[in-house]
Design a protein around this motif. Sequence first.
Motif, PDB file in Angstrom:
ATOM      1  N   PRO A 239       2.966   5.526  19.717  1.00 28.87           N
ATOM      2  CA  PRO A 239       2.176   5.211  18.656  1.00 28.87           C
ATOM      3  C   PRO A 239       2.925   4.747  17.449  1.00 28.87           C
ATOM      4  O   PRO A 239       4.068   5.229  17.090  1.00 28.87           O
ATOM      5  CB  PRO A 239       1.173   6.196  18.404  1.00 28.87           C
ATOM      6  CG  PRO A 239       1.334   7.014  19.564  1.00 28.87           C
ATOM      7  CD  PRO A 239       2.667   6.734  20.265  1.00 28.87           C
ATOM      8  N   VAL A 240       2.325   3.738  16.744  1.00 30.56           N
ATOM      9  CA  VAL A 240       2.902   3.228  15.421  1.00 30.56           C
ATOM     10  C   VAL A 240       1.826   3.195  14.399  1.00 30.56           C
ATOM     11  O   VAL A 240       0.653   2.723  14.423  1.00 30.56           O
ATOM     12  CB  VAL A 240       3.570   1.799  15.624  1.00 30.56           C
ATOM     13  CG1 VAL A 240       4.031   0.966  14.340  1.00 30.56           C
ATOM     14  CG2 VAL A 240       4.601   1.725  16.666  1.00 30.56           C
ATOM     15  N   LEU A 241       2.264   3.960  13.286  1.00 32.21           N
ATOM     16  CA  LEU A 241       1.329   3.784  12.020  1.00 32.21           C
ATOM     17  C   LEU A 241       1.828   2.687  11.200  1.00 32.21           C
ATOM     18  O   LEU A 241       3.168   2.720  10.607  1.00 32.21           O
ATOM     19  CB  LEU A 241       1.227   4.955  11.409  1.00 32.21           C
ATOM     20  CG  LEU A 241       0.338   5.463  10.176  1.00 32.21           C
ATOM     21  CD1 LEU A 241      -0.812   5.369  10.761  1.00 32.21           C
ATOM     22  CD2 LEU A 241       0.688   6.667   9.588  1.00 32.21           C
ATOM     23  N   VAL A 242       1.038   1.835  10.861  1.00 34.29           N
ATOM     24  CA  VAL A 242       1.316   0.290  10.039  1.00 34.29           C
ATOM     25  C   VAL A 242       0.777   0.585   8.736  1.00 34.29           C
ATOM     26  O   VAL A 242      -0.567   0.784   8.600  1.00 34.29           O
ATOM     27  CB  VAL A 242       0.752  -0.913  10.639  1.00 34.29           C
ATOM     28  CG1 VAL A 242       1.454  -2.125   9.789  1.00 34.29           C
ATOM     29  CG2 VAL A 242       1.644  -0.904  12.004  1.00 34.29           C
ATOM     30  N   ALA A 243       1.272   0.515   7.448  1.00 34.27           N
ATOM     31  CA  ALA A 243       0.994   0.498   6.135  1.00 34.27           C
ATOM     32  C   ALA A 243       0.765  -0.748   5.721  1.00 34.27           C
ATOM     33  O   ALA A 243       1.677  -1.472   5.717  1.00 34.27           O
ATOM     34  CB  ALA A 243       1.837   1.317   5.071  1.00 34.27           C
TER      35      ALA A 243
ATOM     36  N   ASP B 281      -3.470  -8.921   4.600  1.00 29.70           N
ATOM     37  CA  ASP B 281      -2.578  -8.407   5.681  1.00 29.70           C
ATOM     38  C   ASP B 281      -3.356  -7.846   6.790  1.00 29.70           C
ATOM     39  O   ASP B 281      -2.849  -7.988   7.715  1.00 29.70           O
ATOM     40  CB  ASP B 281      -1.712  -7.342   4.836  1.00 29.70           C
ATOM     41  CG  ASP B 281      -0.927  -7.847   4.033  1.00 29.70           C
ATOM     42  OD1 ASP B 281      -0.816  -8.888   3.679  1.00 29.70           O
ATOM     43  OD2 ASP B 281      -0.361  -6.977   3.012  1.00 29.70           O
ATOM     44  N   LEU B 282      -4.284  -6.893   6.414  1.00 27.69           N
ATOM     45  CA  LEU B 282      -5.164  -6.391   7.538  1.00 27.69           C
ATOM     46  C   LEU B 282      -5.810  -7.494   8.201  1.00 27.69           C
ATOM     47  O   LEU B 282      -6.047  -7.210   9.569  1.00 27.69           O
ATOM     48  CB  LEU B 282      -6.226  -5.425   6.641  1.00 27.69           C
ATOM     49  CG  LEU B 282      -7.164  -4.830   7.706  1.00 27.69           C
ATOM     50  CD1 LEU B 282      -6.503  -3.710   8.720  1.00 27.69           C
ATOM     51  CD2 LEU B 282      -8.246  -3.893   6.763  1.00 27.69           C
ATOM     52  N   VAL B 283      -6.315  -8.435   7.795  1.00 30.12           N
ATOM     53  CA  VAL B 283      -6.945  -9.492   8.635  1.00 30.12           C
ATOM     54  C   VAL B 283      -6.000 -10.216   9.502  1.00 30.12           C
ATOM     55  O   VAL B 283      -6.219 -10.262  10.576  1.00 30.12           O
ATOM     56  CB  VAL B 283      -7.796 -10.728   7.774  1.00 30.12           C
ATOM     57  CG1 VAL B 283      -8.162 -11.563   8.472  1.00 30.12           C
ATOM     58  CG2 VAL B 283      -8.895  -9.897   6.986  1.00 30.12           C
TER      59      VAL B 283
ATOM     60  N   ILE C  28      -3.195   1.707   8.277  1.00 28.69           N
ATOM     61  CA  ILE C  28      -3.533   2.607   7.112  1.00 28.69           C
ATOM     62  C   ILE C  28      -3.138   2.065   5.711  1.00 28.69           C
ATOM     63  O   ILE C  28      -2.194   1.198   5.641  1.00 28.69           O
ATOM     64  CB  ILE C  28      -2.774   4.108   7.184  1.00 28.69           C
ATOM     65  CG1 ILE C  28      -3.538   5.015   6.300  1.00 28.69           C
ATOM     66  CG2 ILE C  28      -1.464   3.705   6.869  1.00 28.69           C
ATOM     67  CD1 ILE C  28      -2.853   6.394   6.723  1.00 28.69           C
ATOM     68  N   HIS C  29      -4.274   2.189   4.812  1.00 25.73           N
ATOM     69  CA  HIS C  29      -3.841   1.742   3.426  1.00 25.73           C
ATOM     70  C   HIS C  29      -3.471   2.866   2.410  1.00 25.73           C
ATOM     71  O   HIS C  29      -4.067   3.899   2.709  1.00 25.73           O
ATOM     72  CB  HIS C  29      -5.177   0.931   2.898  1.00 25.73           C
ATOM     73  CG  HIS C  29      -5.010   0.198   1.445  1.00 25.73           C
ATOM     74  ND1 HIS C  29      -4.875   0.889   0.396  1.00 25.73           N
ATOM     75  CD2 HIS C  29      -4.644  -1.115   1.468  1.00 25.73           C
ATOM     76  CE1 HIS C  29      -4.517  -0.124  -0.576  1.00 25.73           C
ATOM     77  NE2 HIS C  29      -4.637  -1.279   0.065  1.00 25.73           N
TER      78      HIS C  29
ATOM     79  N   PHE D 243       4.454  -2.988   6.307  1.00 27.42           N
ATOM     80  CA  PHE D 243       4.092  -4.188   6.363  1.00 27.42           C
ATOM     81  C   PHE D 243       4.341  -4.779   5.082  1.00 27.42           C
ATOM     82  O   PHE D 243       5.063  -5.871   5.003  1.00 27.42           O
ATOM     83  CB  PHE D 243       2.808  -4.687   7.114  1.00 27.42           C
ATOM     84  CG  PHE D 243       2.803  -6.185   7.421  1.00 27.42           C
ATOM     85  CD1 PHE D 243       3.072  -6.632   8.485  1.00 27.42           C
ATOM     86  CD2 PHE D 243       2.004  -6.967   6.358  1.00 27.42           C
ATOM     87  CE1 PHE D 243       2.763  -8.021   8.797  1.00 27.42           C
ATOM     88  CE2 PHE D 243       1.839  -8.225   6.599  1.00 27.42           C
ATOM     89  CZ  PHE D 243       2.126  -8.833   7.990  1.00 27.42           C
ATOM     90  N   GLY D 244       3.677  -4.161   4.171  1.00 22.91           N
ATOM     91  CA  GLY D 244       3.893  -4.625   2.806  1.00 22.91           C
ATOM     92  C   GLY D 244       4.038  -3.396   1.736  1.00 22.91           C
ATOM     93  O   GLY D 244       3.584  -2.407   2.149  1.00 22.91           O
ATOM     94  N   LEU D 245       4.862  -3.779   1.120  1.00 25.38           N
ATOM     95  CA  LEU D 245       5.192  -2.277   0.003  1.00 25.38           C
ATOM     96  C   LEU D 245       4.225  -2.192  -1.272  1.00 25.38           C
ATOM     97  O   LEU D 245       3.675  -3.225  -1.520  1.00 25.38           O
ATOM     98  CB  LEU D 245       7.012  -2.516  -0.299  1.00 25.38           C
ATOM     99  CG  LEU D 245       7.650  -2.372   0.744  1.00 25.38           C
ATOM    100  CD1 LEU D 245       9.301  -2.768   0.097  1.00 25.38           C
ATOM    101  CD2 LEU D 245       7.787  -1.034   1.190  1.00 25.38           C
ATOM    102  N   THR D 246       4.240  -1.000  -1.793  1.00 20.63           N
ATOM    103  CA  THR D 246       3.774  -0.583  -3.066  1.00 20.63           C
ATOM    104  C   THR D 246       4.797  -0.220  -4.040  1.00 20.63           C
ATOM    105  O   THR D 246       5.536   0.297  -3.709  1.00 20.63           O
ATOM    106  CB  THR D 246       2.652   0.373  -2.707  1.00 20.63           C
ATOM    107  OG1 THR D 246       2.111   0.569  -4.142  1.00 20.63           O
ATOM    108  CG2 THR D 246       3.164   1.562  -2.228  1.00 20.63           C
ATOM    109  N   TRP D 247       4.485  -0.546  -5.295  1.00 22.67           N
ATOM    110  CA  TRP D 247       4.967  -0.089  -6.340  1.00 22.67           C
ATOM    111  C   TRP D 247       4.989   1.405  -6.527  1.00 22.67           C
ATOM    112  O   TRP D 247       5.787   1.943  -7.376  1.00 22.67           O
ATOM    113  CB  TRP D 247       4.768  -0.727  -7.583  1.00 22.67           C
ATOM    114  CG  TRP D 247       5.621  -2.104  -7.682  1.00 22.67           C
ATOM    115  CD1 TRP D 247       4.945  -3.517  -7.750  1.00 22.67           C
ATOM    116  CD2 TRP D 247       6.863  -2.548  -8.015  1.00 22.67           C
ATOM    117  NE1 TRP D 247       5.736  -4.464  -7.918  1.00 22.67           N
ATOM    118  CE2 TRP D 247       7.091  -3.911  -8.132  1.00 22.67           C
ATOM    119  CE3 TRP D 247       7.862  -1.577  -8.392  1.00 22.67           C
ATOM    120  CZ2 TRP D 247       8.066  -4.635  -8.622  1.00 22.67           C
ATOM    121  CZ3 TRP D 247       9.271  -2.337  -8.919  1.00 22.67           C
ATOM    122  CH2 TRP D 247       9.198  -3.658  -8.664  1.00 22.67           C
TER     123      TRP D 247
END
Length: 451
Positions: free
Chosen positions: A320-324, A330-332, A367-368, A388-392
């Motif tokens: 299993p892989v959890l993708v943020a 991105d989700l679409v 997951i968001h 997948f994409g980073l947050t500040w």
Amino acid sequence: MKFNPHDYQRYAIEYILSHPVTAAILDMGLGKTAITLTAIDLLLNDFFAVRKVLVVAPLRVASTTWPDEIRKWDHLSDLRFSVAVGTAKERIAALNADADIYIINRENLPWLVEKSGVPLDFDMAVLDELSSFKANSQRTKAFLKLRPRLKRVVGLTGTPSSNGLMDLFWEFRCLDMGERLGRFIGQYRLKYFTPGRRNGNIVYSYNLLPGAEDEIYNAISDITISMKAADHLAMPELISTEHPVYLSPKEWARYEKLKKGLILQFPEGEVTAANAAALSGKLSQMANGAVYSDESDAALIHDHKLDALEDIIESANGKPVLVAYWFQHDLVRITERLTSLKIPHERISTPESIARWNNGEITVGLIHPASAGHGLNLQKGGSTIVWFGLTWSLELYQQINARLWRQGQNSKTVVVQHIIAKGTIDERILKALSEKDSTQKSLIDAVKAVL
């Protein structure tokens, strides 16, 4: 299940019992919910020190984590609880139920205090994720109205000052009504800070005065307990890696044009960025592979991160892989790619999806960070996170990683992979996160366009 507390948990329980006001800064995975519930049980049923407890938490934590913890432990079986979420009618019914603990999501705290009409006869409150009580927020104002009625308050968080020590003022104002850091933010700034970046009378940032950090910590030390997971638990090894992707010359030219000129024409519409924060968001979107136009359509830039994600999932060999992800497009795009590859996937956003993830029924969980960061136990479902994409937001970043890197993780190693578009703002964000710097200055420094 029988509760056999670790020594540090016993210490934390005793601390809450002996301190009517407690700031419990407990690192992710230390079991702060079980610690607090055990203390509440003793205060209710052994010491008769309180009789009605209010728990304020993020929505999913209120509806899932707290009820699950009460049901989980044998010694808490006598605790009666009522969860006040849902419609106004459902919330009122829950608040009028005969219970010891009333659990409400933080968004409904203003409604509870100002509009519900139910008796506010709580004598203890728990603020789960104390760090979310910010300046001038409605939840903060509502709690400050309720605070004088309370005999006991516990504030729980793992990241009390993720955006700097200025955050501490309102958190401790909620706890002790201003006894330690003052009743007014202006006094706090004047005592411990000096204006930093400014434009005339407008101050954009504040810098700590020499010695102020130690003074602040000393001021709050008598009601504060702080523990880190690595000091108390046999935590799994945490490995952080980068998976680089590279923009083509044409894609790079588009990226640079937006960065320097702030305006870029697409067939889908015009993309503009009016200030540094907006530009940062646009550049992050482009690094991820698509960007919203002013007409709200997503203009495709590249698929490099999707290709990298596909490679990572394939190399996981069914694990299993959890993708943020961060942006809706991105989700679409991730969902479309996984669907085309016939890879089972599901958003982790409901109690049912959390259960399926922990049961190993989901190959790729999406997951968001903003909606599923705090309090969720996901460690049983996997040991690999892909950003997948980073947050500040340092707080959200750490909280998501702690969903897997925590007590109860069956794997000896947790891997956090970051898909990074080289040369883009991705590198700046990751550097700020790795240096535990989530200040606005880092964001502004990352976008050098002339505004």
